[in-house]
Motif scaffolding. Structure first.
Motif, short mmCIF file in Angstrom:
data_model
loop_
_atom_site.label_atom_id
_atom_site.label_comp_id
_atom_site.label_asym_id
_atom_site.label_seq_id
_atom_site.Cartn_x
_atom_site.Cartn_y
_atom_site.Cartn_z
N LYS A 222 33.09 34.28 -47.63
CA LYS A 222 33.45 35.51 -46.95
C LYS A 222 34.33 35.25 -45.74
N LYS A 223 33.98 34.21 -44.98
CA LYS A 223 34.82 33.84 -43.84
C LYS A 223 36.16 33.29 -44.31
N ARG A 224 36.14 32.57 -45.41
CA ARG A 224 37.37 31.97 -45.93
C ARG A 224 38.37 33.06 -46.33
N VAL A 225 37.89 34.11 -46.96
CA VAL A 225 38.81 35.18 -47.36
C VAL A 225 39.32 35.94 -46.14
N LEU A 226 38.50 36.05 -45.09
CA LEU A 226 38.97 36.68 -43.86
C LEU A 226 40.09 35.86 -43.22
N VAL A 227 39.94 34.56 -43.24
CA VAL A 227 40.98 33.68 -42.71
C VAL A 227 42.29 33.87 -43.47
N ARG A 228 42.19 33.92 -44.79
CA ARG A 228 43.40 34.12 -45.61
C ARG A 228 44.00 35.51 -45.38
N MET A 229 43.15 36.50 -45.20
CA MET A 229 43.63 37.86 -44.96
C MET A 229 44.43 37.93 -43.67
N ILE A 230 43.90 37.37 -42.60
CA ILE A 230 44.59 37.40 -41.31
C ILE A 230 45.86 36.56 -41.36
N SER A 231 45.79 35.43 -42.03
CA SER A 231 46.98 34.58 -42.16
C SER A 231 48.10 35.32 -42.88
N LEU A 270 46.31 44.01 -36.20
CA LEU A 270 45.60 42.74 -36.06
C LEU A 270 44.51 42.81 -35.02
N GLU A 271 44.78 43.46 -33.90
CA GLU A 271 43.78 43.61 -32.85
C GLU A 271 42.55 44.34 -33.38
N GLN A 272 42.76 45.35 -34.18
CA GLN A 272 41.63 46.10 -34.74
C GLN A 272 40.84 45.24 -35.71
N ILE A 273 41.51 44.48 -36.56
CA ILE A 273 40.83 43.62 -37.53
C ILE A 273 40.01 42.54 -36.84
N LEU A 274 40.58 41.96 -35.78
CA LEU A 274 39.90 40.86 -35.09
C LEU A 274 38.60 41.30 -34.44
N GLN A 275 38.45 42.58 -34.17
CA GLN A 275 37.21 43.07 -33.56
C GLN A 275 35.99 42.72 -34.40
N SER A 276 36.16 42.67 -35.73
CA SER A 276 35.02 42.42 -36.62
C SER A 276 34.96 40.97 -37.10
N THR A 277 35.91 40.12 -36.75
CA THR A 277 35.92 38.74 -37.24
C THR A 277 35.84 37.71 -36.12
N VAL A 278 36.12 38.13 -34.90
CA VAL A 278 36.35 37.19 -33.82
C VAL A 278 35.08 36.51 -33.36
N GLY A 279 35.24 35.25 -32.98
CA GLY A 279 34.25 34.49 -32.24
C GLY A 279 35.00 33.89 -31.07
N LYS A 280 34.97 32.58 -30.98
CA LYS A 280 35.83 31.92 -29.99
C LYS A 280 37.28 31.98 -30.45
N TYR A 281 37.45 31.95 -31.79
CA TYR A 281 38.79 31.99 -32.37
C TYR A 281 38.89 33.20 -33.32
N CYS A 282 39.89 33.22 -34.18
CA CYS A 282 40.13 34.40 -35.01
C CYS A 282 38.95 34.76 -35.90
N VAL A 283 38.38 33.75 -36.56
CA VAL A 283 37.23 33.96 -37.44
C VAL A 283 36.12 33.02 -37.00
N GLY A 284 35.19 33.53 -36.25
CA GLY A 284 34.08 32.70 -35.79
C GLY A 284 34.52 31.71 -34.73
#
Length: 344
Positions: A222-231, A270-284
């Motif tokens: 699930k995190k992997r697909v989020l990384v690809r989506m943002i990329s 992108l700012e809106q998407i990052l609200q649900s994926t962000v940790g220290k970095y883009c995804v976690g």
């Protein structure tokens, strides 16, 4: 040992081509200093202990005038993992270059090393061509090339840089030699493992599959697909719309407004998407391929004077990533083909 040694070769056309090598002076307490920025707010680094260099060459010679397309073998490379000790660091920047950039300014931000980075990715120096090394065809200011440079640095992969000037003489990417490497006439292109790969995300995916440690894609699907989506959002939905080839089509007088419009529109999503994926970095809390895409795109936004105030999450992540050495050594102001006037 000499710093900045330069020899001039002759191409088949009879024009001079400088072949540059660099080696750091072998005292491990040496640090790198970021000099005050030029009018374009770029930075550079220079050895501080030049007084200790050999009497034959106490001043680094200028690389101005180097032909940037390397068809006769001019290549510069970061060193392998064993060339510098873990203590090598980049000096902190002046406080006014650290953090987010206000509207109307133009720096390519960089900051001191405070984050963790894989041990293999520390310590770089330029070397001459060595058989079997990967070769990255790159342009210092290309955000797509910067993504790949970060990946190579993060994974500690020793490689050579073959600069391709996208501006000079109409663009060296249009030469027959480069079109044979990449028919799309774009950078980056990476020669590795007996094949040539173009497209930055395809290159990063290949590096991840063949050299999985340290990883740039999470283990969790699930995190992997989020990384690809943002990329993909950045690499397909923002960057191409403000790329050099597109800007040429909109006309000189409209380029700045066009770039600001497409980047702002993409950053809003992108700012809106990052609200649900962000940790220290883009995804976690792990650096991922998404982060490799984010930092160069923020640099593009700053270059085109986009107001970043409405994007606090993007700003915060960018600042955290620029504290990592892999993002610093791959910075456009620290490449073999960075023009001297953009170094300091």
């Amino acid at each position: 040992m000499q710093v900045g040694k330069m020899r001039v070769l002759k191409t088949r056309e009879g024009r001079g081509l400088s072949k540059v090598t660099q080696s750091w002076f072998p005292h491990w307490n040496q640090t790198l200093a970021c000099q005050p920025p030029c009018p374009l707010h770029h930075m550079s680094y220079l050895p501080q202990n030049q007084a200790a260099l050999s009497a034959q060459d106490t001043k680094p010679r200028s690389t101005r005038g180097i032909r940037n397309f390397p068809q006769v073998g001019k290549r510069c490379a970061p060193s392998g993992p064993s060339q510098s000790p873990p203590s090598a660091r980049l000096k902190p920047l002046p406080h006014w270059l650290v953090g987010s950039t206000p509207s109307g300014s133009l720096p390519l931000s960089c900051c001191s090393v405070t984050g963790d980075i894989p041990q293999e990715a520390k310590g770089y120096r330029s070397t001459m061509t060595e058989p079997g090394k990967p070769v990255l065809y790159s342009y210092f200011r290309s955000s797509c090339s910067w993504r790949v440079r970060i990946a190579l640095a993060w994974k500690g992969i020793d490689y050579e840089t073959a600069p391709v000037n996208l501006i000079k003489e109409g663009g060296h990417q249009f030469s027959e030699e480069f079109q044979a490497l990449n028919p799309m006439k774009q950078v980056p292109a990476l020669k590795i493992d007996g094949i040539t790969i173009s497209q930055s995300l395809a290159i990063i995916e290949y590096l991840e599959e063949t050299r999985p440690t340290p990883r740039l894609l999470p283990q969790d699907p699930k995190k992997r697909v989020l990384v690809r989506m943002i990329s993909d959002l950045i690499a397909s939905g923002i960057q191409p719309l403000q790329n050099l080839s597109v800007l040429k089509q909109v006309g000189q007088e409209n380029q700045l407004a066009w770039a600001q419009k497409v980047i702002s529109s993409g950053f809003k999503a992108l700012e809106q998407i990052l609200q649900s994926t962000v940790g220290k970095y883009c995804v976690g809390d792990e650096v991922s391929m998404a982060d490799l895409c984010l930092v160069p795109q923020v640099a593009n936004a700053e270059r085109y004077k986009v107001d970043l105030t409405p994007y606090p999450t993007i700003n915060r992540i960018n600042k955290s990533l620029l504290a990592l050495e892999a993002f610093q050594v791959s910075h456009p102001c620290r490449q073999p083909d960075t023009p001297p006037e953009l170094r300091a």
